[in-house]
Motif scaffolding. Structure first.
Motif, short mmCIF file in Angstrom:
data_model
loop_
_atom_site.label_atom_id
_atom_site.label_comp_id
_atom_site.label_asym_id
_atom_site.label_seq_id
_atom_site.Cartn_x
_atom_site.Cartn_y
_atom_site.Cartn_z
N GLY A 1 49.54 56.21 -6.52
CA GLY A 1 48.99 57.30 -6.29
C GLY A 1 50.09 58.22 -6.80
O GLY A 1 51.36 58.27 -7.46
N LEU A 2 49.87 59.80 -6.37
CA LEU A 2 50.64 60.56 -7.26
C LEU A 2 50.76 61.24 -5.94
O LEU A 2 50.16 61.81 -5.16
CB LEU A 2 50.52 61.66 -8.58
N TYR A 3 51.97 61.91 -6.01
CA TYR A 3 52.12 62.25 -4.72
C TYR A 3 53.21 63.85 -4.75
O TYR A 3 54.27 64.37 -5.62
CB TYR A 3 53.38 62.05 -3.60
N TYR A 4 53.67 65.34 -4.06
CA TYR A 4 54.35 66.25 -4.12
C TYR A 4 54.75 66.20 -3.00
O TYR A 4 54.93 66.28 -1.61
CB TYR A 4 52.83 67.72 -3.84
N TRP A 5 56.49 66.23 -2.80
CA TRP A 5 57.53 65.92 -2.34
C TRP A 5 57.70 67.74 -2.31
O TRP A 5 57.77 69.26 -3.16
CB TRP A 5 58.97 65.91 -3.48
N ASN A 6 57.22 68.61 -0.83
CA ASN A 6 57.90 69.52 -0.03
C ASN A 6 58.87 69.85 0.67
O ASN A 6 58.60 68.98 1.87
CB ASN A 6 56.16 70.27 0.05
N ASP B 1 54.66 57.75 -7.57
CA ASP B 1 55.14 59.11 -7.44
C ASP B 1 55.11 59.55 -7.25
O ASP B 1 54.66 60.09 -6.49
CB ASP B 1 54.20 58.97 -9.41
N VAL B 2 56.09 60.66 -6.89
CA VAL B 2 56.44 61.83 -6.65
C VAL B 2 57.20 62.91 -7.55
O VAL B 2 58.38 62.41 -8.14
CB VAL B 2 57.45 61.59 -5.47
N ALA B 3 55.82 63.75 -7.32
CA ALA B 3 56.68 65.39 -8.42
C ALA B 3 57.74 65.98 -7.46
O ALA B 3 57.30 65.67 -6.31
CB ALA B 3 55.71 65.19 -8.70
#
Length: 398
Positions: free
Chosen positions: A390-395, A271-273
């Motif tokens: 897994g959880l990720y954060y998009w920057n 998952d990507v937030a």
């Protein structure tokens, strides 16, 4: 849950910095004369150089598929030219990256992407009973040999600059004794992915080289989580340093190179937030697809600013995590964040009626979509959502 834990622990233990090596598909070989057979021999040697760099395997030419391909080396050439290096004529060749990747896949060989760990080298030379650190830009011949040997294996190396901060942080006895704590502290400012300590003893006609590789970050050295690899080589300076770099490259390739030849069975999802605009989605999707460990990527679920991607791999999840850790635009979130998002998993599993928050069909073109919010994507279709590990954060601005 064990799979989630393994994945997150593997990711957090990996380096966060890397360098892009842009010369993997280029080679320069001596060309003593203009004879046609001489040029053909040089072209074969250049292809061998490139295959070793890209695969990470020193013995790649022993592969039957590779041996056969070398007989037709010209079919892999994309650009050819002639140059001069230190007064000697050379053949300069660039090879087609896609054809090289296909060849390695056919040979069931490994593939080491252009994103590679940066190695900080602390080099200490003993001559006439004096010991001194070889700093960057010192003009020492050992540095030239090191750079050449590293380039032949596609390993990005750097030497410390030797300014006031360096000379007050580290001493020759620290390096000669291999004391990890002061070495790690002095290395931290360079943010390397690996640290190599090399101790050279000059003899009348040869040299002795003892070295120690920490294949992880200085932080891992300080935590005691980085076991070192040690070796010894001897001979003239070029031979000894080349042998050392071959062993260093072999070790790093065993950690980072991906086995080609077919996708693994099954798959997983991440998952990507913070994926808020259509252009963000396309950039993120391309990033994932370009990873050398990835066979395929499919967006399987959309909720708010979060996208779930189903992943099929050419390698294993640990290699995927290692590659992803080198990309600053996507950052792993702690395990607690994954627990807070259980509702996302539950909705994915329970909802069966097509609705905008349940699934997505991604447009095949970016035209006119760069400024559109992600919610304007066509999400009228629903795909089965795999459980996320897994959880990720998009920057995108990183």
């Amino acid at each position: 849950m064990w799979r989630v834990a393994f994945f997150l622990v593997a990711l957090m233990a990996l380096p966060l910095q890397a360098a892009t090596v842009n010369t993997l598909y280029q080679a320069q070989v001596p060309l003593p004369d203009s004879d046609r057979q001489t040029e053909r021999t040089a072209r074969v040697a250049a292809l061998q150089q490139v295959l070793v760099k890209v695969s990470g395997q020193r013995d790649i030419v022993s592969n039957d598929v590779i041996r056969k391909a070398l007989e037709n080396s010209s079919s892999y050439v994309s650009q050819l030219g002639y140059g001069n290096e230190q007064g000697q004529p050379v053949l300069e060749i660039s090879f087609d990256s896609e054809k090289i990747r296909t060849l390695l896949t056919q040979a069931s060989a490994t593939f080491w992407s252009e994103q590679r760990p940066t190695v900080l080298v602390w080099l200490v030379e003993e001559a006439n009973r004096d010991r001194a650190i070889v700093w960057d830009q010192s003009g020492n011949s050992l540095q030239a040999s090191l750079n050449l040997a590293a380039a032949h294996r596609g390993v990005p190396v750097l030497l410390p600059i030797g300014d006031f901060q360096d000379v007050t942080a580290i001493s020759v006895p620290d390096l000669w004794g291999g004391f990890s704590q002061p070495i790690a502290n002095a290395s931290t400012r360079y943010q390397p992915d690996a640290v190599l300590i090399a101790r050279v003893q000059r003899r009348s006609d040869s040299m002795q080289l003892a070295w120690q590789l920490y294949p992880s970050s200085p932080a891992a050295m300080l935590d005691g989580n980085s076991a070192s690899l040690e070796g010894r080589n001897s001979g003239d300076s070029v031979a000894a340093i080349t042998a050392m770099m071959d062993q260093v490259a072999d070790n790093l390739a065993s950690r980072y190179a991906v086995q080609l030849g077919g996708a693994t069975e099954g798959g997983f999802a991440i998952d990507v937030a913070n994926v808020r605009r259509v252009e963000d989605f396309f950039q993120l999707e391309k990033l994932l697809k370009d990873l050398s460990s990835v066979a395929s990527v499919n967006a399987s679920h959309l909720q708010g600013d979060k996208v779930r991607f189903a992943i099929q791999l050419l390698s294993n999840e640990q290699v995927f995590a290692r590659e992803l850790s080198m990309e600053p635009r996507i950052q792993a979130q702690p395990a607690a964040s994954l627990v807070r998002d259980v509702a996302f998993d539950n909705q994915s599993a329970e909802d069966t009626t097509p609705a905008k928050q349940e699934g997505m069909i991604v447009p095949t073109s970016r035209e006119g979509s760069a400024s559109e919010p992600l919610s304007q994507l066509d999400v009228s279709g629903t795909q089965a959502a795999t459980s996320s590990i897994g959880l990720y954060y998009w920057n995108p601005n990183a």
